[in-house]
Design an enzyme around this catalytic site. Sequence first.
Site, PDB file in Angstrom:
ATOM      1  N   ASP A 101      -3.044   3.254   7.697  1.00  0.00           N
ATOM      2  CA  ASP A 101      -1.819   2.463   7.691  1.00  0.00           C
ATOM      3  C   ASP A 101      -1.186   2.419   9.074  1.00  0.00           C
ATOM      4  O   ASP A 101      -0.798   1.360   9.563  1.00  0.00           O
ATOM      5  CB  ASP A 101      -0.834   3.057   6.672  1.00  0.00           C
ATOM      6  CG  ASP A 101       0.359   2.148   6.441  1.00  0.00           C
ATOM      7  OD1 ASP A 101       0.152   0.956   6.209  1.00  0.00           O
ATOM      8  OD2 ASP A 101       1.494   2.653   6.505  1.00  0.00           O
ATOM      9  N   ASP A 157      -1.843  -1.191  11.386  1.00  0.00           N
ATOM     10  CA  ASP A 157      -0.648  -2.016  11.610  1.00  0.00           C
ATOM     11  C   ASP A 157      -0.673  -2.565  13.029  1.00  0.00           C
ATOM     12  O   ASP A 157      -0.411  -3.751  13.268  1.00  0.00           O
ATOM     13  CB  ASP A 157       0.628  -1.181  11.396  1.00  0.00           C
ATOM     14  CG  ASP A 157       1.003  -1.078   9.942  1.00  0.00           C
ATOM     15  OD1 ASP A 157       0.362  -1.753   9.118  1.00  0.00           O
ATOM     16  OD2 ASP A 157       1.925  -0.305   9.630  1.00  0.00           O
ATOM     17  N   ASP A 191       0.825  -1.217   0.000  1.00  0.00           N
ATOM     18  CA  ASP A 191       0.000   0.000   0.000  1.00  0.00           C
ATOM     19  C   ASP A 191       0.858   1.266   0.000  1.00  0.00           C
ATOM     20  O   ASP A 191       0.568   2.234  -0.700  1.00  0.00           O
ATOM     21  CB  ASP A 191      -1.020  -0.005   1.139  1.00  0.00           C
ATOM     22  CG  ASP A 191      -0.389   0.018   2.526  1.00  0.00           C
ATOM     23  OD1 ASP A 191       0.847   0.098   2.634  1.00  0.00           O
ATOM     24  OD2 ASP A 191      -1.144  -0.070   3.509  1.00  0.00           O
TER      25      ASP A 191
END
Length: 527
Positions: free
Chosen positions: A364, A368, A346
């Site tokens: 993101d 994570d 990504d």
Amino acid sequence: MTRVILLGSPPGPIASPPPGGQPALPADITLASLPGAPSAYGRLLAQLASLDPEPVTIARPGDAAAYRGHPGWVVESADVAGDLRAVADAAEAADGNLLILPADALVHDELIYQITKAKRAALALIVREERDEDGPEEPPIDEADPEIGRKVLEGLPQRTRAGRGRVISVGTAYHAVTRPNAALLGPIHLHQRHAAVLAEAARELAEMAHLFGPEDDVTELLILGLVRRGVSVGVRGRRDLFYRRIRSQREADEAQAEMAGFNEDRARLNNAVKGADGFFTTFFVSTYSRFIARWAARRGLTPNQVTLISIALGLLSAGAFATGTRWGAVAGAVLIYFAFVFDCVDGQLARYARKFGVLGAWLDATFDRFKEYAVFVGLAVGATVSGQFGDGEGVWTLALVALALQTVKHLLDFSFGAANRRRAPVPLPTLALTVADDRPLRAALEERKATRNTGVRSLLRLWTRAGKFRAVHWARKMIVFPIGERFAAIAITSAFFDPRVTFLTLVIWGGVAATYTLTGRLLRSLA
């Protein structure tokens, strides 16, 4: 918005003049091999339109008509002094960053993008002198005398000293420089906060224009002014991308043929991979994930969509671990690996396709952690379901310790980063533009270096230098237990061992990483 300033008056011939005598104007040079056969100037304007749809072009009165009729403003200037004053005016009026480059530049789009997106507040494109291994060994630089560089690199004077990632000193026909080793190719990117410094230096240099020679380039003079005003000007080379200044149709034809030998898309793809990744990511993911990113870009997938795929794989991995079976553990290991692969994809897709957004960055960074902690829960549930560890209380304790340790480490990283950004950099020494050579500047730099290389800072510098050794470099990358290494540790230990071994690995390695990180943060705070 970035303010683009194009310099339409190149310096006079330095090496051999182009065929036909005087240099041709970029507005009159045709790039026949490119679609639509644009002029060199027209192509450059099209490349820069997303940065500044109305750039400022500075040209001689006799050449100004050739530049008019194109988007932007044309400012007439009779000489170098006028060029410098025009740059100062444009810098003072700008409400964003500055990009200054010659109008005769033939350059890849990707190189423009990298220059303008660099983190350095000031950046210049350079070409370095090639070392002659068979030539006589030169004396130490401390014993060298400043000189007016007579060597030429690509038609430009080799009058720049570059080192440690920045410009150390710049020379002109008046300013001598100690052992020049590079030439300034032209492009300069400057953060808005230095615009006033640039304008002030440009005006002072304009008053000194009678001291300069016909070979002195405006971009070279501007870098001289910035460096002597104490601005840290970073340097970069062309690497795997193309840049050339063209002065005639013949040079343009040769440059186009040379540019065709560069694979700009491959360079763009390689640059989509972060250079600071860990060992596992570099050698076991990014070797092929970049091609997945390009495939996704060509099919219109967005980085956020790829992030959702990564999240889904992470949750499926947690579910597989939660079954408590051997096959579930193997499936979970495979799924967590590919969850990390798509986590890398990504970001690479965002950089390759240049699709950035606040939502994507937040997704993101947040998910994570979410995937990682979900896998912790899945492993602990699987250990409980399997009955191999009784009621699983011991495994849950290890899971909570691993989770707490990782959370503390993330807090240390984010808080230190935020605090470090508020820390004012140690200023570089300055030198008056009227001083003819750079010895006082070099002496001040040596004194600054000596005062900074003491105590804790000296220890940190030694540790930084040790990173030049490949084994030490990768050991330092791995010891901090980055996300790639964590997911690899989870995948390998869960596939071949049991959840208790996985959590013990995470706790032990995570504890070492937290200790190392905290020690480094404390030392850097004290330095």
